[in-house]
Scaffold this active site. Structure first.
Site, short mmCIF file in Angstrom:
data_model
loop_
_atom_site.label_atom_id
_atom_site.label_comp_id
_atom_site.label_asym_id
_atom_site.label_seq_id
_atom_site.Cartn_x
_atom_site.Cartn_y
_atom_site.Cartn_z
N THR A 186 12.47 -15.09 -3.39
CA THR A 186 12.35 -13.68 -3.68
C THR A 186 11.77 -13.55 -5.07
O THR A 186 11.96 -14.43 -5.91
CB THR A 186 13.72 -12.99 -3.58
OG1 THR A 186 13.55 -11.60 -3.75
CG2 THR A 186 14.72 -13.51 -4.59
N GLU A 331 18.63 -11.69 -0.87
CA GLU A 331 19.87 -12.35 -1.29
C GLU A 331 21.04 -12.05 -0.34
O GLU A 331 22.11 -12.61 -0.48
CB GLU A 331 20.24 -11.89 -2.71
CG GLU A 331 19.33 -12.43 -3.80
CD GLU A 331 18.11 -11.56 -4.07
OE1 GLU A 331 17.71 -10.79 -3.16
OE2 GLU A 331 17.55 -11.66 -5.17
N LYS A 439 7.68 -2.24 -5.30
CA LYS A 439 7.63 -2.60 -3.89
C LYS A 439 6.50 -1.87 -3.18
O LYS A 439 6.56 -0.68 -2.96
CB LYS A 439 8.96 -2.32 -3.21
CG LYS A 439 9.10 -3.13 -1.95
CD LYS A 439 10.52 -3.40 -1.59
CE LYS A 439 10.63 -4.61 -0.70
NZ LYS A 439 11.93 -4.77 -0.11
N TRP A 444 6.91 -7.35 -2.72
CA TRP A 444 7.15 -7.18 -4.15
C TRP A 444 5.93 -7.50 -5.01
O TRP A 444 5.19 -8.43 -4.74
CB TRP A 444 8.27 -8.12 -4.60
CG TRP A 444 9.61 -7.74 -4.09
CD1 TRP A 444 10.38 -8.45 -3.22
CD2 TRP A 444 10.37 -6.58 -4.43
NE1 TRP A 444 11.57 -7.79 -3.00
CE2 TRP A 444 11.58 -6.64 -3.73
CE3 TRP A 444 10.14 -5.48 -5.27
CZ2 TRP A 444 12.56 -5.67 -3.83
CZ3 TRP A 444 11.11 -4.50 -5.36
CH2 TRP A 444 12.31 -4.60 -4.64
#
Ligand code: AMP
Length: 542
Positions: A186, A331, A439, A444
């Site tokens: 991420t 996450e 975003k 991202w």
């Protein structure tokens, strides 16, 4: 006193074994990179996954080794999901939309041993093949007839040849359910990307949760088309939940535009789908422009970014498709909340219901959440107080891969970086974002990377990159720049300076020059103040 029940580890391979045994005839349909539509069953999937497990063993993949994928949603990717994790190795799904430098960094960091890729990504693989440090084999996910005639990729293997060369007999090993199963990077709020390393146990528990009626509501009567990519948080867990419930699966491959998706929905009689708002915008625009309707679609999960009420209204009122607004993060495997109604809401008027559905929804069992103020004190669940959202649960990370970035938890809770309210019924609504990422279309963009490039320009004194609202992409980067005293710099010059340094879609949409950038007590740029200042800013691209 202990209970006297069996101890059976929750392993990903058991999902596949279950699907094969109880839903062996169920179909999996894939639009392939090769251009055609491929059909087979869970029985075929299971047999080919076992063959691939044998092939991986032959390639020297051992328990815990990482196997990378650069692939669309399709049956071969699904086979790797089960072959890799099922045999005790770790499936590392890589986002192909990243800049090649980032892909190299991520492959090296994960120490991938093998990289399997769809032909679409051959140019990307060619660009990185001689730079990555640990990859020993590259596997093109196609058959011999479609293998590239010549390529700059060393040790290039053919997926179908690997499958054909191996036996379908393979006993899935039994091991500790806490063993790592898959890895997904991420964008870090600061610095390099960080890996979320899921386990067999977290994945299986997450599958139970997402399939529930008040979550994604998946069953053996459904035909599920995950638009959300298998390279991003495991397509929100649908490839696992589908096996658990025996749902039919329809994979769109690389064809994610409105027309292609609509045709696939209709032709394959899809009942459930899931994706980010940008994708649904394209779909709705196509359906609207052509006066179409949905024949079989009943529900669609919308998340990754806030689902605008106008989109919920269009799906529900015009097309009779129920919107399930959902929130989660890499996450969190990713599912945290889904917005479904309670019994007392059934009598609600349409407008009131739409207002409720603008919220990100209630926590699924397994996810505990709370909001806190700047001092970490818990705030009331009254739908008014807003504070940083903290979560905990068995499918939420305890630390990043390799312990990167230290301990992310605060008193056992994971700080999400989202700012939210929670009402008395437990409905959470995101009101802002504490983290500085942008975003765009569900992907991202790291504001820090953009700032670092801007600041490297000799005429720039300080640069802050914030998200500006965009009707199509939700958010796009807006660069706020303070020039050095007396320096001359135009917007065009600065934007040209980004060329070649980042993936092109990361380039800021606009630059605003300011006399000063607000700083906090510790000398950090106060991006929340900038976000407030530019909240109504209209980008030239909007
Ligand atoms: P990712 O890790 O890429 O899945 O992104 C997770 C982040 O996306 C969350 O922390 C939120 O900031 C944002 N997000 C996900 N779903 C929603 C939603 N329904 N509404 C608003 N933001 C969302």
């Amino acid at each position: 006193m202990l209970g006297s029940m069996m101890q059976q580890p929750l392993l990903i391979s058991t999902l596949l074994t279950h699907a094969e045994r109880h839903h062996g005839e169920q179909e999996i349909v894939s639009r392939r990179v090769e251009g055609d539509v491929h059909r087979y069953t869970y029985r075929d999937l299971a047999a080919r996954a076992r063959k691939m497990a044998n092939a991986l063993a032959m390639l020297g993949i051992e328990h815990g080794d990482r196997v990378g994928t650069l692939a669309w949603n399709g049956y071969r990717h699904m086979e790797l999901y089960y072959a890799v994790s099922g045999s005790g190795a770790v499936l590392h799904t890589i986002n192909p939309r990243l800049h090649p430098d980032q892909v190299v960094w991520i492959c090296d960091h994960a120490e991938d041993q093998v990289l399997c890729f769809d032909l679409t990504f051959l140019p990307l693989v060619e660009a990185i093949a001689t730079r990555v440090k640990t990859i020993k084999h590259f596997v093109a996910m196609t058959d011999r007839a479609h293998m590239p005639a010549s390529s700059k990729v060393p040790n290039l293997l053919c997926f179908e040849e690997l499958i054909e060369a191996h036996r379908a007999e393979f006993d899935w090993p039994i091991f500790d359910e806490n063993t790592a199963s898959s890895l997904c990077y991420t964008s870090g709020t600061t610095g390099n990307p960080k890996g979320a390393l899921y386990s067999h146990r977290s994945t299986v528990l997450h599958s139970y949760a997402i399939a529930l009626p008040d979550a994604m509501n998946c069953s053996a009567r459904d035909s599920i088309l995950p638009v959300v990519p298998m390279f991003h948080v495991n397509a929100w867990g649908l490839p696992y939940a589908a096996c658990m419930v025996g749902a039919r699966l329809v994979f769109p491959g690389p064809w994610l535009d409105g027309k292609s998706l609509y045709e696939l929905f209709e032709h394959e009689r899809v009942t459930v789908s899931a994706g980010v708002p940008t994708v649904w915008q394209g779909l709705l625009a196509h359906v609207e422009a052509n006066g179409l309707a949905f024949g079989t679609m009943r529900r669609t999960v919308i998340g990754g970014s806030a689902c605008p009420p106008a989109m919920t209204r269009a799906f529900q009122e015009r097309y009779d498709v129920q919107v399930l607004h959902a929130w989660g993060m890499t996450e969190m495997s990713p599912l945290g909340t889904v917005c479904t109604l309670k019994h007392k809401h059934l009598a609600m008027g349409a407008e009131e219901r739409l207002a409720l559905q603008a919220k990100q929804g209630r926590a699924v069992y397994g996810v505990d959440m709370k909001i806190v103020d700047a001092e970490g004190r818990e705030l009331p669940r009254d739908g008014k107080a807003s504070g940083e959202l903290l979560v905990r649960g068995p499918w939420i990370i305890a630390s990043y891969f390799n312990g990167e970035g230290g301990d992310p938890l605060v008193d056992g809770w994971f700080p999400t970086g989202d700012v939210a309210t929670i009402d008395a019924d437990g409905y959470m609504q995101i009101t802002d974002r504490a983290k500085d990422l942008i975003k765009s279309g569900g992907e991202w963009i790291g504001s820090i990377d953009l700032e670092n490039i801007a600041i490297a320009h000799p005429a720039v004194a300080m640069a802050a990159c914030i998200a500006a609202k965009h009707p199509k992409w939700d958010e796009r980067p807006l660069l706020v720049v303070m020039k050095k005293p007396g320096a001359e710099l135009s917007k065009e010059e600065l934007l040209k300076f980004f060329e070649g340094k980042i993936a092109r879609w990361w380039t800021p949409d606009d630059v605003v020059f300011v006399d000063s950038i607000p700083l906090g007590a510790t000398g950090k740029m106060q991006k929340n103040k900038l976000r407030e200042m530019f909240k109504d800013y209209r980008l030239p691209t909007a």
